[in-house]
Design an enzyme around this catalytic site. Sequence first.
Site, PDB file in Angstrom:
ATOM      1  N   THR A 112      -5.202  12.820   6.010  1.00 35.93           N
ATOM      2  CA  THR A 112      -3.839  12.953   6.533  1.00 35.93           C
ATOM      3  C   THR A 112      -3.766  14.106   7.529  1.00 35.93           C
ATOM      4  O   THR A 112      -3.209  13.962   8.622  1.00 35.93           O
ATOM      5  CB  THR A 112      -2.844  13.156   5.366  1.00 35.93           C
ATOM      6  OG1 THR A 112      -2.995  12.055   4.481  1.00 35.93           O
ATOM      7  CG2 THR A 112      -1.417  13.223   5.852  1.00 35.93           C
TER       8      THR A 112
ATOM      9  N   LYS B 188       5.229   1.986  -2.895  1.00 40.19           N
ATOM     10  CA  LYS B 188       5.182   3.394  -3.328  1.00 40.19           C
ATOM     11  C   LYS B 188       5.452   3.436  -4.824  1.00 40.19           C
ATOM     12  O   LYS B 188       6.069   2.530  -5.384  1.00 40.19           O
ATOM     13  CB  LYS B 188       6.259   4.201  -2.592  1.00 40.19           C
ATOM     14  CG  LYS B 188       5.960   5.680  -2.540  1.00 40.19           C
ATOM     15  CD  LYS B 188       4.991   6.014  -1.415  1.00 40.19           C
ATOM     16  CE  LYS B 188       4.647   7.482  -1.382  1.00 40.19           C
ATOM     17  NZ  LYS B 188       3.867   7.826  -0.190  1.00 40.19           N
TER      18      LYS B 188
ATOM     19  N   LYS C  59       4.743   2.252   8.546  1.00 45.18           N
ATOM     20  CA  LYS C  59       3.543   3.039   8.859  1.00 45.18           C
ATOM     21  C   LYS C  59       2.319   2.122   8.968  1.00 45.18           C
ATOM     22  O   LYS C  59       1.540   2.219   9.910  1.00 45.18           O
ATOM     23  CB  LYS C  59       3.333   4.082   7.751  1.00 45.18           C
ATOM     24  CG  LYS C  59       2.339   5.147   8.113  1.00 45.18           C
ATOM     25  CD  LYS C  59       2.139   6.109   6.955  1.00 45.18           C
ATOM     26  CE  LYS C  59       3.412   6.834   6.577  1.00 45.18           C
ATOM     27  NZ  LYS C  59       3.209   7.779   5.470  1.00 45.18           N
TER      28      LYS C  59
ATOM     29  N   SER D 170      -7.485   5.349   3.522  1.00 43.05           N
ATOM     30  CA  SER D 170      -7.345   4.555   2.299  1.00 43.05           C
ATOM     31  C   SER D 170      -7.746   3.110   2.578  1.00 43.05           C
ATOM     32  O   SER D 170      -8.399   2.452   1.762  1.00 43.05           O
ATOM     33  CB  SER D 170      -5.897   4.582   1.793  1.00 43.05           C
ATOM     34  OG  SER D 170      -5.703   5.640   0.899  1.00 43.05           O
TER      35      SER D 170
ATOM     36  N   ASN E  16      -2.352  19.596   0.469  1.00 40.09           N
ATOM     37  CA  ASN E  16      -3.442  18.729   0.898  1.00 40.09           C
ATOM     38  C   ASN E  16      -3.359  18.419   2.391  1.00 40.09           C
ATOM     39  O   ASN E  16      -4.328  18.614   3.141  1.00 40.09           O
ATOM     40  CB  ASN E  16      -3.366  17.454   0.033  1.00 40.09           C
ATOM     41  CG  ASN E  16      -4.413  16.438   0.416  1.00 40.09           C
ATOM     42  OD1 ASN E  16      -5.375  16.753   1.097  1.00 40.09           O
ATOM     43  ND2 ASN E  16      -4.228  15.212  -0.017  1.00 40.09           N
TER      44      ASN E  16
ATOM     45  N   LYS F  70       0.869  -1.188   0.000  1.00 42.38           N
ATOM     46  CA  LYS F  70       0.000   0.000   0.000  1.00 42.38           C
ATOM     47  C   LYS F  70       0.898   1.228   0.000  1.00 42.38           C
ATOM     48  O   LYS F  70       1.834   1.327   0.789  1.00 42.38           O
ATOM     49  CB  LYS F  70      -0.870  -0.006   1.273  1.00 42.38           C
ATOM     50  CG  LYS F  70      -1.921   1.082   1.282  1.00 42.38           C
ATOM     51  CD  LYS F  70      -3.179   0.653   0.570  1.00 42.38           C
ATOM     52  CE  LYS F  70      -4.140   1.795   0.280  1.00 42.38           C
ATOM     53  NZ  LYS F  70      -3.787   2.596  -0.925  1.00 42.38           N
TER      54      LYS F  70
HETATM   55  P1  NAD Z   1       0.572  18.504  -1.900  1.00 43.24           P
HETATM   56  O1  NAD Z   1       1.165  18.426  -3.244  1.00 43.24           O
HETATM   57  O2  NAD Z   1      -0.888  18.651  -1.754  1.00 43.24           O
HETATM   58  O3  NAD Z   1       1.244  19.672  -1.074  1.00 43.24           O
HETATM   59  C1  NAD Z   1       2.599  19.880  -0.966  1.00 43.24           C
HETATM   60  C2  NAD Z   1       2.769  21.338  -0.563  1.00 43.24           C
HETATM   61  O4  NAD Z   1       4.133  21.583  -0.282  1.00 43.24           O
HETATM   62  C3  NAD Z   1       2.371  22.308  -1.663  1.00 43.24           C
HETATM   63  O5  NAD Z   1       1.651  23.381  -1.089  1.00 43.24           O
HETATM   64  C4  NAD Z   1       3.702  22.816  -2.203  1.00 43.24           C
HETATM   65  O6  NAD Z   1       3.614  24.112  -2.718  1.00 43.24           O
HETATM   66  C5  NAD Z   1       4.525  22.767  -0.946  1.00 43.24           C
HETATM   67  N1  NAD Z   1       5.956  22.680  -1.181  1.00 43.24           N
HETATM   68  C6  NAD Z   1       6.637  22.028  -2.153  1.00 43.24           C
HETATM   69  N2  NAD Z   1       7.952  22.231  -1.997  1.00 43.24           N
HETATM   70  C7  NAD Z   1       8.094  23.015  -0.907  1.00 43.24           C
HETATM   71  C8  NAD Z   1       9.199  23.582  -0.237  1.00 43.24           C
HETATM   72  N3  NAD Z   1      10.437  23.379  -0.656  1.00 43.24           N
HETATM   73  N4  NAD Z   1       8.944  24.317   0.869  1.00 43.24           N
HETATM   74  C9  NAD Z   1       7.695  24.541   1.297  1.00 43.24           C
HETATM   75  N5  NAD Z   1       6.614  24.040   0.698  1.00 43.24           N
HETATM   76  C10 NAD Z   1       6.812  23.304  -0.387  1.00 43.24           C
HETATM   77  O7  NAD Z   1       1.120  17.204  -1.143  1.00 43.24           O
HETATM   78  P2  NAD Z   1       0.562  16.522   0.157  1.00 43.24           P
HETATM   79  O8  NAD Z   1      -0.281  15.399  -0.266  1.00 43.24           O
HETATM   80  O9  NAD Z   1       0.024  17.550   1.086  1.00 43.24           O
HETATM   81  O10 NAD Z   1       1.908  15.895   0.744  1.00 43.24           O
HETATM   82  C11 NAD Z   1       2.801  16.668   1.543  1.00 43.24           C
HETATM   83  C12 NAD Z   1       3.660  15.708   2.332  1.00 43.24           C
HETATM   84  O11 NAD Z   1       2.818  14.879   3.116  1.00 43.24           O
HETATM   85  C13 NAD Z   1       4.514  14.757   1.500  1.00 43.24           C
HETATM   86  O12 NAD Z   1       5.736  14.497   2.165  1.00 43.24           O
HETATM   87  C14 NAD Z   1       3.698  13.509   1.441  1.00 43.24           C
HETATM   88  O13 NAD Z   1       4.484  12.352   1.215  1.00 43.24           O
HETATM   89  C15 NAD Z   1       3.127  13.522   2.838  1.00 43.24           C
HETATM   90  N6  NAD Z   1       1.930  12.706   2.962  1.00 43.24           N
HETATM   91  C16 NAD Z   1       0.790  12.991   2.267  1.00 43.24           C
HETATM   92  C17 NAD Z   1      -0.309  12.172   2.411  1.00 43.24           C
HETATM   93  C18 NAD Z   1      -1.598  12.451   1.711  1.00 43.24           C
HETATM   94  O14 NAD Z   1      -2.555  11.684   1.919  1.00 43.24           O
HETATM   95  N7  NAD Z   1      -1.713  13.510   0.960  1.00 43.24           N
HETATM   96  C19 NAD Z   1      -0.247  11.063   3.253  1.00 43.24           C
HETATM   97  C20 NAD Z   1       0.912  10.818   3.971  1.00 43.24           C
HETATM   98  C21 NAD Z   1       2.003  11.648   3.797  1.00 43.24           C
END
Ligand code: NAD
Length: 436
Positions: A191, A107, A95, A359, A222, A71
Amino acid sequence: MSAANHQLFSDASQRLEKVFSYVDLPEDALEYLKFPKASLSVSIPVRMDDGSLKVFPGYRVRYDDTRGPGKGGIRYHPDVTLDEVQTLAFWMTFKCAALNLPFGGAKGGITVNPKALSRMELERLSRGYIDAIAGFIGPDVDIPAPDVYTNPMIMGWMMDQYSIQQRRISWAVVTGKPLAIGGSVGRDTATGSGAYFVIEAMQEKLGLNPAQTTVAVQGFGNAGAVVADLLAAAGYRVVAVSDSKGGIYAPKGLDIPSVRQQKDATRGIQAVYCQGTVCNLVEHETISNEDLLTLDVDILIPAALENQITEQNASQVQARYIFEVANGPVSSTADPILEQNGVMVFPDILVNAGGVTVSYFEWVQNRSGLYWSEPEVEQQLRQRMVKETAQIWEIAQTREISLRTAAYVHAMTRLGAAITAKGTRDYYVNHRAEAS
Ligand code: NAD
């Protein structure tokens, strides 16, 4: 593969070796978990809108499936490499075990700047990716989901493409889909909600008074925007947020709903307080992503990408608590510096596990055909997050180890039990002795 990215996996596996000294498991389990079960590299040809052909590299790694099908999300980013995907799959393994979900870790990713593609190009790329990896995934094998720069629409295309190939609807092959085509309520905010439930569960133990607790969030996407919103609604003072273009800082606290509204409308957060109808009197200054990380706040929430706090800047971090919403935002070399300075780090494999937990709920709903209400999803998510947070806290307290090590010990114990259930060196050696 860049040296920096190769570093990521060795960083992750070093942590594993450290954890192993706290868990009473046979060596077989460590040996087993040192290597990914299967890795796939593909090339995805895409016909671009101008008629040209471009080929994008893509990957899927199934790190371990001892506890269930793989997953993990799919990332679209220009820096995606096989090593990064492998590391993210490794983290997913722990996780899922930490949250007691019946999944292994996987992944995927495509090396692409999705912002440079048209929507039609993005759809062709996403369907092409599924064409390339269809034999490697499946509802009982490996189930993708969204990650950085992928969203429900993309998950819908992927489920659809897989279903076309299989000649049957296969809702449960991908999670994070739009509600109308097999998605779960609450997945889009899961999340951020999960991270909020962890903070809420720790509020009393850490003696946090929301009105006097300042928070900075790096990455207003997100995950980050939802946790910022929930914390602000609970009375916490969210003083800084940023995205890839930069950040804003207001010591008195930001109006997070307005920031979200503006970000959705303009795709930027910089101009929030001085533009359009959400123009607000809160005084603020712009701030770089680097400076946000070292602000004098109580809680720092990195919610963007990995390796943001390293040995270069760890000693400048002033926050008392870090809640890792991003995957791997603190490097293993930064961990001891933060620990020495009394910064308590709540690890990614717990804090951001709300996404994979909902999920899991989506996958269960797809397979049963019975769909849950929003309160049901929220209650089930809260229950799991609170329970596992309490258990990890307890392990950290009784063994006097960091929360990160405790979370890995917690996950490793479950993984170890599954690995040893299939037989260990001791089992086979003793068996031979008994037979002779
Ligand atoms: P997303 O694409 O919705 O958001 C990422 C955000 O980070 C965006 O606003 C982008 O502009 C910003 N960003 C990118 N580079 C940056 C930088 N150098 N400095 C500051 N901001 C920056 O992605 P997401 O889904 O919110 O994921 C963010 C993190 O959370 C990732 O590490 C992802 O692996 C982790 N994550 C997400 C989920 C999920 O369900 N969405 C689940 C577990 C972990």
